[in-house]
Design a protein around this motif. Structure first.
Motif, PDB file in Angstrom:
ATOM      1  N   GLU A 125      43.753  80.010  11.121  1.00 48.35           N
ATOM      2  CA  GLU A 125      44.442  79.345  11.092  1.00 48.35           C
ATOM      3  C   GLU A 125      43.926  78.655   8.934  1.00 48.35           C
ATOM      4  OE1 GLU A 125      46.872  76.857   9.720  1.00 48.35           O
ATOM      5  OE2 GLU A 125      47.463  78.101  11.619  1.00 48.35           O
ATOM      6  N   ALA A 126      42.616  79.175   9.684  1.00 40.85           N
ATOM      7  CA  ALA A 126      42.428  78.550   7.521  1.00 40.85           C
ATOM      8  C   ALA A 126      42.294  79.224   7.513  1.00 40.85           C
ATOM      9  CB  ALA A 126      40.428  78.778   8.308  1.00 40.85           C
ATOM     10  N   LEU A 127      42.766  80.313   7.241  1.00 46.12           N
ATOM     11  CA  LEU A 127      42.444  81.990   5.982  1.00 46.12           C
ATOM     12  C   LEU A 127      44.503  81.027   5.831  1.00 46.12           C
ATOM     13  CD1 LEU A 127      42.506  83.942   4.154  1.00 46.12           C
ATOM     14  CD2 LEU A 127      43.326  85.670   5.932  1.00 46.12           C
ATOM     15  N   ARG A 128      44.852  81.040   6.454  1.00 50.67           N
ATOM     16  CA  ARG A 128      46.640  80.343   6.345  1.00 50.67           C
ATOM     17  C   ARG A 128      46.620  79.675   5.246  1.00 50.67           C
ATOM     18  NH1 ARG A 128      47.741  82.850  11.201  1.00 50.67           N
ATOM     19  NH2 ARG A 128      47.223  81.241  12.670  1.00 50.67           N
ATOM     20  N   SER A 129      46.067  78.688   5.762  1.00 44.93           N
ATOM     21  CA  SER A 129      45.890  77.283   5.283  1.00 44.93           C
ATOM     22  C   SER A 129      45.121  77.432   3.665  1.00 44.93           C
ATOM     23  CB  SER A 129      44.365  76.528   5.793  1.00 44.93           C
ATOM     24  OG  SER A 129      45.526  75.757   7.033  1.00 44.93           O
ATOM     25  N   ARG A 130      44.130  78.799   3.757  1.00 50.06           N
ATOM     26  CA  ARG A 130      43.629  79.030   2.276  1.00 50.06           C
ATOM     27  C   ARG A 130      44.218  79.342   1.311  1.00 50.06           C
ATOM     28  NH1 ARG A 130      38.232  79.441   0.064  1.00 50.06           N
ATOM     29  NH2 ARG A 130      38.837  79.876  -1.988  1.00 50.06           N
TER      30      ARG A 130
END
Length: 338
Positions: free
Chosen positions: A128-133
């Protein structure tokens, strides 16, 4: 001898064409428009389409991707193959161009859906953090916003797995440069192999593996360091088979990125052997000649259970499922109507 495709149901193509009221000629015209928008290599004349619908000619990968965009269905729903888990939900066809407002509203959800292909390969990463980035970088390109430090995304996988398509999608969203190993080094690699007494398109001999390949990857990584030293996030597109297999290499890479205050995401694109073979055959690259001629031997050398050492993500592109979501997102982002 043609490969058997017991799961293929060609009648569904004709069924979907009838449901939306298109003639063969109209279908060809719309497929050509989609091909131009996505860079697909198809002719889409009515004889070929009729052959697909009658079951005499199995559509190649670009044709299947174009049909999916036209009918707003995935490959399983169009009868090309069995469904993967989660692919059985219906998708309503959309034939009229959507309004600009509707396209804008749909874009974030479609981007998220395409990025949902990224899942945790290890417990110490946060998809989720990578997608948000990635979404944040996309929004900054279109609307401005704050920026974190640079990031490096390594996208690896076996030949024909779909890693380049996924890397291009990430690059298109974020605006981050893509360093493709082949594009960056192929002319030099070809000439170096010849100078060393080998063949230009060899990618399987000990000469290539021991003398040339290390230099090839060194060039790729040095170009990446030049970018991040300038604060530029970068996406690397290469198989990374040997590198991802070595815990020491991965640890050194992470340590160096940490010292430069650069965040890292390692993505492994997995795919099934039949799909990889089809894409390798379709692209017809000279460097793949040995793979095609000795497919069984080549396949025996692949570890299909391989995962990168250390923290990593996995994109499930078996049967082209992840690339299909990428195509859908590109259509919505481009405002492409049918």
């Amino acid at each position: 001898m043609a490969r058997q495709r017991p799961d293929w149901n060609p009648e569904l193509l004709r069924k979907h064409r009838g449901e939306v009221g298109l003639t063969l000629e109209e279908t060809g015209e719309k497929l050509r428009e989609i091909a131009e928008r996505h860079g697909f290599n198809i002719a889409a004349n009515f004889q070929t389409i009729w052959g697909h619908e009658k079951g005499s000619v199995y559509p190649g990968p670009h044709y299947r991707r174009a049909y999916c965009r036209l009918y707003r269905r995935n490959e399983a729903q169009l009868g090309f193959r069995k469904a993967l888990p989660g692919e059985d939900s219906p998708v309503a066809p959309v034939l009229a161009p959507a309004s600009t407002e509707q396209n804008v509203l749909d874009q974030p959800d479609t981007v998220r859906q395409a990025l949902s292909s990224i899942r945790e390969g290890t417990e110490d990463v946060d998809s989720e953090a990578l997608r948000s980035r990635v979404i944040d970088a996309w929004r900054r390109r279109t609307g401005g916003g704050s920026v974190d430090g640079p990031a490096v995304i390594l996208v690896g996988g076996y030949a024909g797995s779909g890693k380049s398509e996924f890397a291009k999608f990430l690059g298109g969203l974020t605006g981050w440069p893509i360093l493709d190993k082949d594009s960056l080094t192929r002319p030099l690699v070809d000439q170096l192999l010849v100078a060393l007494g080998g063949e230009a398109h060899d990618r399987s001999s000990a000469l290539y593996r021991e003398k040339v390949r290390p230099l090839e990857y060194r060039c790729l990584m040095e170009a990446a360091w030049d970018n991040v030293d300038c604060g530029t996030s970068t996406i690397l597109d290469a198989p990374f088979i040997s590198e991802f297999s070595q815990a020491e290499w991965m640890q050194r890479f992470h340590n160096r990125c940490r010292s430069k205050r650069v965040s890292v995401a390692t993505i492994w694109v997995e795919c099934d052997p039949e799909s990889m073979r089809e894409y390798i055959e379709f692209r017809g690259a000279a460097r793949d000649a040995w793979k095609m001629e000795s497919w069984d031997e080549y396949l025996q050398g692949l570890d299909l259970t391989m995962r990168p050492q250390g923290p990593h993500f996995v994109v499930d592109n078996r049967l082209g499922a992840a690339v299909a979501l990428v195509d859908e997102a590109r259509d919505v982002l481009s405002g492409g109507g049918l």
